[in-house]
Design a protein around this motif. Structure first.
Motif, PDB file in Angstrom:
ATOM      1  N   HIS A 271      -2.743  -5.607  -9.124  1.00  0.00           N
ATOM      2  CA  HIS A 271      -3.196  -4.225  -8.987  1.00  0.00           C
ATOM      3  C   HIS A 271      -3.993  -3.778 -10.213  1.00  0.00           C
ATOM      4  O   HIS A 271      -5.038  -3.137 -10.068  1.00  0.00           O
ATOM      5  CB  HIS A 271      -2.013  -3.289  -8.729  1.00  0.00           C
ATOM      6  CG  HIS A 271      -1.597  -3.272  -7.299  1.00  0.00           C
ATOM      7  ND1 HIS A 271      -2.179  -2.463  -6.362  1.00  0.00           N
ATOM      8  CD2 HIS A 271      -0.665  -3.990  -6.639  1.00  0.00           C
ATOM      9  CE1 HIS A 271      -1.632  -2.674  -5.190  1.00  0.00           C
ATOM     10  NE2 HIS A 271      -0.705  -3.595  -5.329  1.00  0.00           N
TER      11      HIS A 271
ATOM     12  N   THR B 163      -7.484  -5.343 -10.162  1.00  0.00           N
ATOM     13  CA  THR B 163      -8.329  -4.761  -9.116  1.00  0.00           C
ATOM     14  C   THR B 163      -8.754  -3.339  -9.474  1.00  0.00           C
ATOM     15  O   THR B 163      -9.954  -3.036  -9.500  1.00  0.00           O
ATOM     16  CB  THR B 163      -7.593  -4.768  -7.765  1.00  0.00           C
ATOM     17  OG1 THR B 163      -7.269  -6.122  -7.432  1.00  0.00           O
ATOM     18  CG2 THR B 163      -8.451  -4.149  -6.675  1.00  0.00           C
ATOM     19  N   TRP B 164      -7.791  -2.465  -9.740  1.00  0.00           N
ATOM     20  CA  TRP B 164      -8.123  -1.059  -9.985  1.00  0.00           C
ATOM     21  C   TRP B 164      -8.930  -0.882 -11.264  1.00  0.00           C
ATOM     22  O   TRP B 164      -9.829  -0.044 -11.321  1.00  0.00           O
ATOM     23  CB  TRP B 164      -6.870  -0.189 -10.011  1.00  0.00           C
ATOM     24  CG  TRP B 164      -6.158  -0.130  -8.686  1.00  0.00           C
ATOM     25  CD1 TRP B 164      -4.901  -0.587  -8.409  1.00  0.00           C
ATOM     26  CD2 TRP B 164      -6.666   0.385  -7.448  1.00  0.00           C
ATOM     27  NE1 TRP B 164      -4.603  -0.375  -7.081  1.00  0.00           N
ATOM     28  CE2 TRP B 164      -5.663   0.223  -6.486  1.00  0.00           C
ATOM     29  CE3 TRP B 164      -7.869   0.980  -7.079  1.00  0.00           C
ATOM     30  CZ2 TRP B 164      -5.832   0.633  -5.156  1.00  0.00           C
ATOM     31  CZ3 TRP B 164      -8.040   1.373  -5.771  1.00  0.00           C
ATOM     32  CH2 TRP B 164      -7.027   1.201  -4.823  1.00  0.00           C
TER      33      TRP B 164
ATOM     34  N   ARG C 283      -3.931   5.233 -11.674  1.00  0.00           N
ATOM     35  CA  ARG C 283      -3.386   3.926 -11.322  1.00  0.00           C
ATOM     36  C   ARG C 283      -3.421   2.974 -12.509  1.00  0.00           C
ATOM     37  O   ARG C 283      -2.442   2.313 -12.813  1.00  0.00           O
ATOM     38  CB  ARG C 283      -4.151   3.344 -10.127  1.00  0.00           C
ATOM     39  CG  ARG C 283      -3.663   3.911  -8.831  1.00  0.00           C
ATOM     40  CD  ARG C 283      -4.682   3.897  -7.718  1.00  0.00           C
ATOM     41  NE  ARG C 283      -4.143   4.566  -6.552  1.00  0.00           N
ATOM     42  CZ  ARG C 283      -4.004   5.891  -6.425  1.00  0.00           C
ATOM     43  NH1 ARG C 283      -4.383   6.689  -7.397  1.00  0.00           N
ATOM     44  NH2 ARG C 283      -3.485   6.426  -5.346  1.00  0.00           N
TER      45      ARG C 283
ATOM     46  N   LEU D 208      -0.177   1.332 -14.356  1.00  0.00           N
ATOM     47  CA  LEU D 208      -0.061  -0.133 -14.335  1.00  0.00           C
ATOM     48  C   LEU D 208      -0.003  -0.705 -15.746  1.00  0.00           C
ATOM     49  O   LEU D 208       0.782  -1.618 -16.030  1.00  0.00           O
ATOM     50  CB  LEU D 208      -1.228  -0.741 -13.550  1.00  0.00           C
ATOM     51  CG  LEU D 208      -1.167  -0.508 -12.046  1.00  0.00           C
ATOM     52  CD1 LEU D 208      -2.541  -0.659 -11.421  1.00  0.00           C
ATOM     53  CD2 LEU D 208      -0.151  -1.438 -11.406  1.00  0.00           C
TER      54      LEU D 208
ATOM     55  N   SER E 149      -3.449   2.874   0.256  1.00  0.00           N
ATOM     56  CA  SER E 149      -2.499   1.873  -0.233  1.00  0.00           C
ATOM     57  C   SER E 149      -1.161   2.484  -0.633  1.00  0.00           C
ATOM     58  O   SER E 149      -0.161   1.790  -0.738  1.00  0.00           O
ATOM     59  CB  SER E 149      -3.093   1.096  -1.411  1.00  0.00           C
ATOM     60  OG  SER E 149      -3.223   1.924  -2.553  1.00  0.00           O
TER      61      SER E 149
ATOM     62  N   THR F 277       2.615   0.929  -0.512  1.00  0.00           N
ATOM     63  CA  THR F 277       3.415   0.939  -1.733  1.00  0.00           C
ATOM     64  C   THR F 277       4.756   1.620  -1.491  1.00  0.00           C
ATOM     65  O   THR F 277       5.769   1.225  -2.070  1.00  0.00           O
ATOM     66  CB  THR F 277       2.642   1.632  -2.874  1.00  0.00           C
ATOM     67  OG1 THR F 277       1.395   0.964  -3.061  1.00  0.00           O
ATOM     68  CG2 THR F 277       3.412   1.596  -4.167  1.00  0.00           C
TER      69      THR F 277
ATOM     70  N   PHE G 122      -9.055  -7.765  -4.705  1.00  0.00           N
ATOM     71  CA  PHE G 122      -7.627  -8.085  -4.602  1.00  0.00           C
ATOM     72  C   PHE G 122      -7.440  -9.597  -4.474  1.00  0.00           C
ATOM     73  O   PHE G 122      -6.588 -10.182  -5.148  1.00  0.00           O
ATOM     74  CB  PHE G 122      -6.973  -7.357  -3.430  1.00  0.00           C
ATOM     75  CG  PHE G 122      -6.401  -6.018  -3.786  1.00  0.00           C
ATOM     76  CD1 PHE G 122      -5.198  -5.915  -4.461  1.00  0.00           C
ATOM     77  CD2 PHE G 122      -7.063  -4.852  -3.433  1.00  0.00           C
ATOM     78  CE1 PHE G 122      -4.661  -4.677  -4.803  1.00  0.00           C
ATOM     79  CE2 PHE G 122      -6.544  -3.606  -3.761  1.00  0.00           C
ATOM     80  CZ  PHE G 122      -5.337  -3.518  -4.450  1.00  0.00           C
TER      81      PHE G 122
END
Length: 176
Positions: free
Chosen positions: A40, A43-44, A61, A65, A96, A100, A162
């Motif tokens: 994650h 990706t983010w 995000r 993370l 998403s 989650t 992803f």
């Protein structure tokens, strides 16, 4: 077909593939939770937004993370930055959160105190109003416009990120 319908139908295989691979991880296990968070984060953090709402969604995000990875002592693995349409980012970010929520229930069964301390990302609040507003906006646009094609391509790019993130974190854990 409107854009909302096209996003759901045209990208279902990509969605299912990511969900299946991420859902196979045991989020009560420190190593698997670390992989989940790394994917994650990669990706983010690779996405670059233009507008304030998408930028805020990404920053929230990535920050959560980053904190969770630090809690677990797991390195962050950033990918090169790319820009996609803000609606692509928001579609994936808000959408998403539903997946989650399912994974959060599994994570809550963790008995490892460190796993439970890595809670920032999995406990981010849902924003159903923003999701509904976005879906309404997407439903007003036909899927054959240039803008719609750009949004679709952006979501497809995020799914590809992803997959790339899964491969960089540990392809053996995500191979099918």
């Amino acid at each position: 077909m409107n854009l909302r319908q096209a996003l759901k139908s045209d990208l279902q295989p990509e969605h299912d593939r990511v969900d299946e691979r991420m859902g196979a991880l045991d989020l009560t296990n420190r190593a698997d939770l670390g992989r989940f968070l790394q994917v994650h984060f990669s990706t983010w953090s690779a996405l670059d937004a233009v507008g304030d709402e998408a930028r805020h969604a990404l920053e929230t995000r990535v920050s959560s993370l980053d904190k969770d990875l630090a809690t677990l002592g797991v390195p962050a693995r950033p990918l090169p930055k790319i820009t996609v349409h803000d609606h692509s980012i928001l579609y994936m970010a808000y959408g998403s959160k539903m997946g989650t929520a399912v994974l959060r229930k599994r994570w809550l069964r963790a008995t490892d105190p460190t796993v439970r301390l890595a809670q920032e990302f999995l406990t981010l609040p849902d924003d159903h109003h923003a999701w509904n507003r976005l879906c309404s906006t997407l439903a007003k646009e036909q899927s054959d416009t240039e803008n719609a094609k750009t949004v679709l391509a952006g979501v497809r790019t995020i799914y590809a990120l992803f997959s790339k993130s899964m491969a960089s974190v540990g392809g053996e854990y995500f191979s099918q």
